[in-house]
Design an enzyme around this catalytic site. Sequence first.
Site, short mmCIF file in Angstrom:
data_model
loop_
_atom_site.label_atom_id
_atom_site.label_comp_id
_atom_site.label_asym_id
_atom_site.label_seq_id
_atom_site.Cartn_x
_atom_site.Cartn_y
_atom_site.Cartn_z
CG ASN A 9 36.27 -53.16 -17.48
OD1 ASN A 9 36.28 -51.94 -17.59
ND2 ASN A 9 37.19 -53.94 -18.02
N GLY A 11 35.50 -49.29 -17.33
CA GLY A 11 35.72 -48.88 -18.73
C GLY A 11 34.56 -49.33 -19.60
CG ASP A 69 34.66 -63.14 -21.92
OD1 ASP A 69 34.94 -62.64 -20.82
OD2 ASP A 69 35.42 -63.94 -22.51
CB SER A 70 35.62 -58.05 -24.77
OG SER A 70 35.58 -57.47 -23.48
N GLY A 153 42.17 -50.73 -20.52
CA GLY A 153 42.78 -52.00 -20.90
C GLY A 153 43.96 -51.84 -21.85
CE1 TYR A 154 46.84 -56.56 -22.51
CE2 TYR A 154 44.45 -56.85 -22.24
CZ TYR A 154 45.75 -57.22 -21.94
OH TYR A 154 45.97 -58.28 -21.08
CE LYS A 175 37.38 -49.05 -26.89
NZ LYS A 175 37.84 -49.39 -25.54
CG HIS A 180 36.22 -55.00 -29.33
ND1 HIS A 180 36.76 -53.74 -29.32
CD2 HIS A 180 36.37 -55.48 -28.07
CE1 HIS A 180 37.22 -53.47 -28.11
NE2 HIS A 180 37.01 -54.51 -27.34
NE ARG A 181 32.80 -53.68 -24.19
CZ ARG A 181 34.14 -53.58 -24.21
NH1 ARG A 181 34.75 -52.48 -24.56
NH2 ARG A 181 34.87 -54.61 -23.83
P1 ITT Z 1 33.64 -58.08 -16.48
O1 ITT Z 1 33.87 -59.56 -16.65
O2 ITT Z 1 33.13 -57.71 -15.12
O3 ITT Z 1 32.80 -57.50 -17.58
P2 ITT Z 1 36.45 -57.89 -17.14
O4 ITT Z 1 37.41 -56.75 -17.29
O5 ITT Z 1 36.91 -59.05 -16.29
O6 ITT Z 1 35.07 -57.31 -16.59
P3 ITT Z 1 36.51 -59.57 -19.46
O7 ITT Z 1 36.61 -60.84 -18.71
O8 ITT Z 1 35.61 -59.52 -20.67
O9 ITT Z 1 36.01 -58.37 -18.55
O10 ITT Z 1 37.99 -59.16 -19.87
C1 ITT Z 1 38.19 -58.24 -20.83
C2 ITT Z 1 39.62 -57.72 -20.77
O11 ITT Z 1 40.07 -57.55 -22.11
C3 ITT Z 1 39.63 -56.35 -20.12
O12 ITT Z 1 39.89 -56.44 -18.74
C4 ITT Z 1 40.72 -55.66 -20.91
O13 ITT Z 1 41.97 -55.98 -20.37
C5 ITT Z 1 40.59 -56.28 -22.29
N1 ITT Z 1 39.65 -55.49 -23.12
C6 ITT Z 1 38.37 -55.81 -23.46
N2 ITT Z 1 37.80 -54.84 -24.17
C7 ITT Z 1 38.73 -53.88 -24.29
C8 ITT Z 1 38.73 -52.62 -24.89
O14 ITT Z 1 37.65 -52.12 -25.47
N3 ITT Z 1 39.86 -51.91 -24.84
C9 ITT Z 1 40.96 -52.37 -24.22
N4 ITT Z 1 41.03 -53.55 -23.60
C10 ITT Z 1 39.92 -54.30 -23.62
#
Ligand code: ITT
Length: 213
Positions: A9, A11, A69-70, A153-154, A175, A180-181
């Site tokens: 990801n 982002g 994981d987030s 993302g969101y 941010k 959270h991150r």
């Molecule tokens: P990796 O597993 O490769 O790290 P991923 O995008 O699939 O990438 P996740 O499974 O952790 O990662 O999914 C996290 C999703 O939650 C992410 O794709 C966003 O849609 C959302 N998300 C997580 N952190 C966010 C943030 O800081 N701001 C906005 N949306 C977020």
Amino acid sequence: MKLLIATHNQGKVREYRELLAGLPVEITYLDELGITQEVEETGHTFYENALQKARAYAQISGLPTWADDSGLEVDALNGAPGVRSARYAGPGATDEDRCRLLLQQLTHVPPEERTARFRCVVAIVWPDGRQVTTEGQCEGLIVASPRGENGFGYDPVFYLPEKGRTMAELTPKEKNAISHRGQAARRARVKLDAVLTPEEAQNQVEKQGKNPC
Ligand code: ITT
């Protein structure tokens, strides 16, 4: 010590470049190592999935590996999209598609009931089995229509009452300071030192240019 930040990801990659600045280890990313494999996330919690990703990429790369994981938990949707945040609108969907679907599902939910939180679990796993996990979370409300261009993302639909802005209207620095991150990453940076072998710790001290005596 070389540390792999294991995420596809972009982002997250942008945020980690800033959150991990100054860490006295050599940081590398999946792209730099040419690792294109996706790890399936079969866990039911952020914790399980973070560990699953970190363990898998530590095995693939042979390096100590940091993964997170987030996702977003919305109370009116009983915690959805949760661990399915990335997959919420199905394969091939964009961030905009996912935000649109979320807002559709909340159309009839009044503003005061649109409480939500971002959650993040960071896992660092060494190929020899050592591991560290930390968590962070950030409370907010889901707005009626997206606002802001930053983040990913969101972020455009996640409103922070104390800032009077959505997450996507904050600068990257703002941010990271509250997200959270950001919280999970700062906790992981602290814990990282505690699990290093004496040899790794010595290397870190030398990289920082400090005299251990
Ligand atoms: P990796 O597993 O490769 O790290 P991923 O995008 O699939 O990438 P996740 O499974 O952790 O990662 O999914 C996290 C999703 O939650 C992410 O794709 C966003 O849609 C959302 N998300 C997580 N952190 C966010 C943030 O800081 N701001 C906005 N949306 C977020």
